[in-house]
Design a protein around this motif. Structure first.
Motif, PDB file in Angstrom:
ATOM      1  N   ALA A  91      51.866 115.700  57.941  1.00 54.43           N
ATOM      2  CA  ALA A  91      51.164 114.496  57.492  1.00 54.43           C
ATOM      3  C   ALA A  91      51.601 114.149  56.067  1.00 54.43           C
ATOM      4  O   ALA A  91      51.875 115.025  55.240  1.00 54.43           O
ATOM      5  CB  ALA A  91      49.657 114.719  57.544  1.00 54.43           C
ATOM      6  N   ALA A  92      51.664 112.859  55.765  1.00 52.09           N
ATOM      7  CA  ALA A  92      52.083 112.391  54.441  1.00 52.09           C
ATOM      8  C   ALA A  92      51.169 112.942  53.345  1.00 52.09           C
ATOM      9  O   ALA A  92      51.639 113.284  52.256  1.00 52.09           O
ATOM     10  CB  ALA A  92      52.109 110.872  54.413  1.00 52.09           C
ATOM     11  N   GLU A  93      49.862 113.056  53.635  1.00 46.16           N
ATOM     12  CA  GLU A  93      48.919 113.575  52.640  1.00 46.16           C
ATOM     13  C   GLU A  93      49.269 115.019  52.261  1.00 46.16           C
ATOM     14  O   GLU A  93      49.144 115.410  51.108  1.00 46.16           O
ATOM     15  CB  GLU A  93      47.477 113.529  53.160  1.00 46.16           C
ATOM     16  N   ASP A  94      49.702 115.800  53.254  1.00 45.14           N
ATOM     17  CA  ASP A  94      50.070 117.188  52.982  1.00 45.14           C
ATOM     18  C   ASP A  94      51.294 117.254  52.077  1.00 45.14           C
ATOM     19  O   ASP A  94      51.384 118.115  51.200  1.00 45.14           O
ATOM     20  CB  ASP A  94      50.347 117.942  54.284  1.00 45.14           C
ATOM     21  N   LEU A  95      52.249 116.354  52.284  1.00 42.88           N
ATOM     22  CA  LEU A  95      53.442 116.324  51.436  1.00 42.88           C
ATOM     23  C   LEU A  95      53.093 115.952  50.000  1.00 42.88           C
ATOM     24  O   LEU A  95      53.612 116.535  49.049  1.00 42.88           O
ATOM     25  CB  LEU A  95      54.481 115.346  51.996  1.00 42.88           C
ATOM     26  N   VAL A  96      52.197 115.000  49.832  1.00 42.46           N
ATOM     27  CA  VAL A  96      51.792 114.553  48.491  1.00 42.46           C
ATOM     28  C   VAL A  96      51.087 115.688  47.761  1.00 42.46           C
ATOM     29  O   VAL A  96      51.384 115.984  46.594  1.00 42.46           O
ATOM     30  CB  VAL A  96      50.893 113.298  48.571  1.00 42.46           C
ATOM     31  N   SER A  97      50.152 116.368  48.449  1.00 47.74           N
ATOM     32  CA  SER A  97      49.416 117.457  47.793  1.00 47.74           C
ATOM     33  C   SER A  97      50.342 118.640  47.484  1.00 47.74           C
ATOM     34  O   SER A  97      50.205 119.267  46.446  1.00 47.74           O
ATOM     35  CB  SER A  97      48.220 117.903  48.624  1.00 47.74           C
ATOM     36  N   ALA A  98      51.304 118.917  48.366  1.00 51.98           N
ATOM     37  CA  ALA A  98      52.255 120.002  48.105  1.00 51.98           C
ATOM     38  C   ALA A  98      53.140 119.646  46.911  1.00 51.98           C
ATOM     39  O   ALA A  98      53.445 120.493  46.069  1.00 51.98           O
ATOM     40  CB  ALA A  98      53.110 120.281  49.338  1.00 51.98           C
TER      41      ALA A  98
ATOM     42  N   ALA B  22      52.355 117.664  44.403  1.00 52.00           N
ATOM     43  CA  ALA B  22      51.525 117.735  43.190  1.00 52.00           C
ATOM     44  C   ALA B  22      51.334 119.189  42.767  1.00 52.00           C
ATOM     45  O   ALA B  22      51.381 119.503  41.570  1.00 52.00           O
ATOM     46  CB  ALA B  22      50.175 117.060  43.434  1.00 52.00           C
ATOM     47  N   ALA B  23      51.141 120.086  43.721  1.00 51.12           N
ATOM     48  CA  ALA B  23      50.961 121.494  43.399  1.00 51.12           C
ATOM     49  C   ALA B  23      52.226 122.072  42.791  1.00 51.12           C
ATOM     50  O   ALA B  23      52.164 122.875  41.850  1.00 51.12           O
ATOM     51  CB  ALA B  23      50.571 122.269  44.662  1.00 51.12           C
ATOM     52  N   LEU B  24      53.391 121.665  43.285  1.00 46.44           N
ATOM     53  CA  LEU B  24      54.652 122.138  42.721  1.00 46.44           C
ATOM     54  C   LEU B  24      54.851 121.646  41.293  1.00 46.44           C
ATOM     55  O   LEU B  24      55.347 122.368  40.428  1.00 46.44           O
ATOM     56  CB  LEU B  24      55.838 121.689  43.603  1.00 46.44           C
ATOM     57  N   GLU B  25      54.473 120.413  41.033  1.00 46.90           N
ATOM     58  CA  GLU B  25      54.621 119.852  39.687  1.00 46.90           C
ATOM     59  C   GLU B  25      53.720 120.580  38.696  1.00 46.90           C
ATOM     60  O   GLU B  25      54.097 120.775  37.543  1.00 46.90           O
ATOM     61  CB  GLU B  25      54.330 118.366  39.690  1.00 46.90           C
ATOM     62  N   LYS B  26      52.538 120.995  39.121  1.00 46.59           N
ATOM     63  CA  LYS B  26      51.644 121.764  38.250  1.00 46.59           C
ATOM     64  C   LYS B  26      52.243 123.106  37.882  1.00 46.59           C
ATOM     65  O   LYS B  26      52.056 123.603  36.788  1.00 46.59           O
ATOM     66  CB  LYS B  26      50.279 121.952  38.907  1.00 46.59           C
ATOM     67  N   LEU B  27      52.969 123.715  38.846  1.00 43.32           N
ATOM     68  CA  LEU B  27      53.598 125.008  38.568  1.00 43.32           C
ATOM     69  C   LEU B  27      54.754 124.884  37.586  1.00 43.32           C
ATOM     70  O   LEU B  27      55.027 125.814  36.822  1.00 43.32           O
ATOM     71  CB  LEU B  27      54.105 125.631  39.874  1.00 43.32           C
TER      72      LEU B  27
END
Length: 162
Positions: free
Chosen positions: A147-154, A156-161
């Motif tokens: 799902a597109a929402e899962d890609l967006v949240s993943a 965002a999580a990578l950018e935080k790291l």
């Protein structure tokens, strides 16, 4: 790009019912360099041991004087076991060869379980044969749409790291 081997599998046998070999398909821990008829049931006679190993009901048999321990396992849900045979072409179907499709296969039998055998150890959930079934779940998961929402949240999580 190489297309690999291509062919056609006929899933129906001209109205004939497909033979069910459930309980008669065995994976032996050896290589048999013979491809022909043999009265296997006269010599290979598995019998239940009455023991269980990690939830697997074990069987015992001898092959060429060597003791084997095995377990019968079902084919995973969503999959089927088939015995395929190469079908000879008649002249009417020769036109398919010119199209690059020279392999024609038909189902000779089907099965719902397979008995695999170990030479020196009891069957267990750690056996390579049983572990290979785990790849079916991995492959299914890898090919499910994301799902597109899962890609967006993943993302965002990578950018935080970083």
């Amino acid at each position: 790009m190489d297309k690999g081997i291509q062919g056609t599998i006929n899933l129906r046998r001209n109205g004939e019912e497909t033979v069910d070999l459930s309980g008669k398909v065995h994976l032996l821990p050896c290589c048999i360099k013979y491809n022909g008829p043999c009265d296997v049931s006269d010599y290979f006679k598995p019998k239940p041991t009455g023991m269980e190993s990690e939830g697997l009901k074990t069987q015992e048999a001898c092959f060429r004087g060597r003791k084997l321990l095995g377990a019968s396992v079902p084919i995973p849900d969503g999959y089927s076991g088939f015995v395929l045979g190469k079908k000879s072409l008649d002249k009417r179907k020769a036109s398919n060869i010119s199209e690059g499709n020279s392999n024609f296969w038909e189902i000779n039998a089907k099965y719902k379980n397979i008995t695999y055998w170990n030479h020196d150890s009891l069957p267990s959930q750690d056996d390579a044969f049983l572990r290979s079934f785990h790849w079916l779940a991995v492959a299914k998961t890898m090919h499910e749409p994301v799902a597109a929402e899962d890609l967006v949240s993943a993302s965002a999580a990578l950018e935080k790291l970083n």
